[in-house]
Scaffold this active site. Structure first.
Site, PDB file in Angstrom:
ATOM      1  N   GLY A 116      36.233   7.881 -34.083  1.00 57.74           N
ATOM      2  CA  GLY A 116      37.630   8.021 -33.708  1.00 57.74           C
ATOM      3  C   GLY A 116      37.768   8.869 -32.457  1.00 57.74           C
ATOM      4  N   CYS A 117      38.950   8.830 -31.863  1.00 60.16           N
ATOM      5  CA  CYS A 117      39.165   9.553 -30.600  1.00 60.16           C
ATOM      6  C   CYS A 117      39.164  11.062 -30.804  1.00 60.16           C
ATOM      7  CB  CYS A 117      40.459   9.083 -29.945  1.00 60.16           C
ATOM      8  SG  CYS A 117      41.865   8.984 -31.063  1.00 60.16           S
ATOM      9  N   TYR A 118      39.945  11.559 -31.767  1.00 56.98           N
ATOM     10  CA  TYR A 118      39.938  12.994 -32.019  1.00 56.98           C
ATOM     11  C   TYR A 118      38.531  13.483 -32.377  1.00 56.98           C
ATOM     12  CZ  TYR A 118      45.086  13.147 -32.091  1.00 56.98           C
ATOM     13  OH  TYR A 118      46.418  13.090 -31.763  1.00 56.98           O
ATOM     14  N   THR A 125      35.675  12.345 -31.523  1.00 53.48           N
ATOM     15  CA  THR A 125      34.817  12.340 -30.330  1.00 53.48           C
ATOM     16  C   THR A 125      35.049  13.586 -29.494  1.00 53.48           C
ATOM     17  OG1 THR A 125      34.696   9.918 -30.251  1.00 53.48           O
ATOM     18  CG2 THR A 125      34.285  11.110 -28.200  1.00 53.48           C
ATOM     19  N   SER A 126      36.318  13.884 -29.206  1.00 52.85           N
ATOM     20  CA  SER A 126      36.634  15.033 -28.365  1.00 52.85           C
ATOM     21  C   SER A 126      36.242  16.354 -29.013  1.00 52.85           C
ATOM     22  CB  SER A 126      38.129  15.050 -28.034  1.00 52.85           C
ATOM     23  OG  SER A 126      38.906  15.316 -29.190  1.00 52.85           O
TER      24      SER A 126
END
Length: 422
Positions: free
Chosen positions: A204-206, A208-209
């Site tokens: 997911g994007c969150y 990953t960051s």
């Protein structure tokens, strides 16, 4: 000047470079020749790599769920890829339409029309990007030919514990056996496993960051795994189809407070790094911007560790990476500096509270947080150079203020921007 003017001819003609070294005695000219030679070698090396990429076999790719945001982003990225050709695109509600009728920016692309997934013929496909909503993906992937390489951008295979999936997503997992062979595709962390995998759960994007800066620090035992606080902010593409844009245009929209579905995914990755259970405080916020994501992470350092130690470890860990970049000290990452790209920018700052540090990480949530990382993973799976099709520089605009005609307004603006510095 005679020697310098002849330098242009000698250095451009690589075959004459040896003659340049033998005949020119001036040290400055020698240095310039050497630098030119290095530049030529670097350019030739780059062209050689591009040529090698061109020589790779052409692979046929399917995009399931091509009418969604991640699907359209995959198509955009594949348009510049020398080794992948899209031969199949599905979108049940848009079946029979061309992709440019759904996404006009994809006009002039030689792409097949959209079809319903029940009508898809996978005999003409080598690999698939699955961009379908969670809950629908398991049954579909379970029915795909076992010869296909698959990158799933949904959440359906990210959690190893199927019981945990049922708890957070409110429905049973329908592909237990497939879950056992799935590799979680955080590229810079799990590269060897990704290369040999058949099915990738794209992060997911969150997560990953958040995981890219935290996993190396946890593995190095530089930060405590307790009291990790994560404040993340995302462009409104995250919820654009659930919330009217006008509702978020003039403010910040917090959502998933205490129960966001990315929490178990984040904790799974951090727990693997710590080899013990890690629990975090995580709150996401929706911002009035079309794309981009920033995670501001507050951590407690282990006794004896400093922010300098954290910085140096991240520098060492990521110094050979293409897409993860630790900025120079004191430089603050901004989402506008990664827009449209596959890059993750990060940095470490000392907190005012002794023993604590602040980490800021930014990505484009549609690229590194979704479709770009998916393409990065499929490149690895197919034996293609990892950065192929992903080297576009970020889309960045510099806004310049015109001098207001009114002197008082100019003074007020000056005072306002002075305040912003604090």
């Amino acid at each position: 000047m005679g020697s310098l003017s002849s330098l242009n001819t000698i250095c451009i003609d690589r075959g004459c470079f040896a003659k340049c070294q033998d005949s020119i005695k001036n040290s400055k000219v020698k240095k310039l020749c050497t630098r030119a030679s290095v530049a030529i070698s670097a350019t030739q090396s780059l062209r050689s790599e591009e040529f090698k990429a061109q020589k790779f076999e052409k692979f046929r790719v399917g995009v399931l769920g091509a009418s969604g945001y991640t699907g359209s982003e995959i198509i955009r990225l594949l348009a510049a890829h020398p080794n992948f050709q899209i031969t199949l695109m599905t979108a049940d509600r848009k079946a029979g339409q061309s992709i440019e009728s759904v996404f006009p920016h994809l006009v002039k692309r030689d792409l097949p029309d959209l079809i319903a997934i029940k009508d898809a013929d996978f005999s003409n496909v080598d690999a698939v990007f699955c961009c379908l909503p969670h809950g629908t993906t398991q049954e579909i992937i379970k029915g795909l030919p076992s010869s296909l390489k698959i990158v799933d951008l949904s959440a359906d295979f990210r959690l190893r514990d199927v019981g945990e999936y049922e708890e957070w997503y409110g429905q049973p997992h329908r592909a237990h056996e497939l879950q056992k062979e799935t590799v979680y595709g955080l590229t810079e962390i799990s590269r060897p496993e990704i290369q040999s995998a058949r099915l990738i759960a794209n992060p997911g994007c969150y997560p990953t960051s958040i995981q890219l800066p935290l996993i190396p620090l946890i593995k190095a035992n530089l930060i405590e795994v307790k009291n990790i606080i994560i404040d993340s902010k995302s462009g409104d593409v995250e919820l654009r189809r659930q919330i009217c844009t006008i509702e978020i245009a003039e403010g910040i929209h917090s959502y998933g407070v205490t129960r966001h579905r990315h929490v178990p995914e984040i904790e799974q990755g951090l727990s693997d790094a710590a080899k013990s259970k890690v629990t975090v405080s995580f709150t996401p916020h929706l911002m009035p911007m079309s794309r981009g994501m920033q995670s501001t992470i507050y951590v407690e350092m282990v006794p004896g560790a400093s922010t300098e130690d954290l910085y140096e470890h991240l520098r060492s860990f990521y110094e050979e990476e293409e897409f993860v970049i630790l900025l120079k000290k004191n430089e603050i990452p901004h989402t506008r500096h990664v827009r449209g790209s596959n890059y993750c920018l990060m940095n470490v700052f000392p907190d005012r509270i002794p023993g604590r540090a602040i980490i800021i990480s930014v990505i484009d949530n549609l690229v590194k947080g979704a479709s770009g990382q998916a393409l990065q993973n499929l490149n690895l799976m197919m034996g293609i150079p990892e950065n192929t099709g992903l080297l576009s520089v970020p889309l960045w605009l510099k806004y310049q203020w015109k001098k207001p005609p009114d002197a008082m307004l100019s003074y007020q603006l000056k005072c306002f921007f002075e305040q912003l510095k604090f």
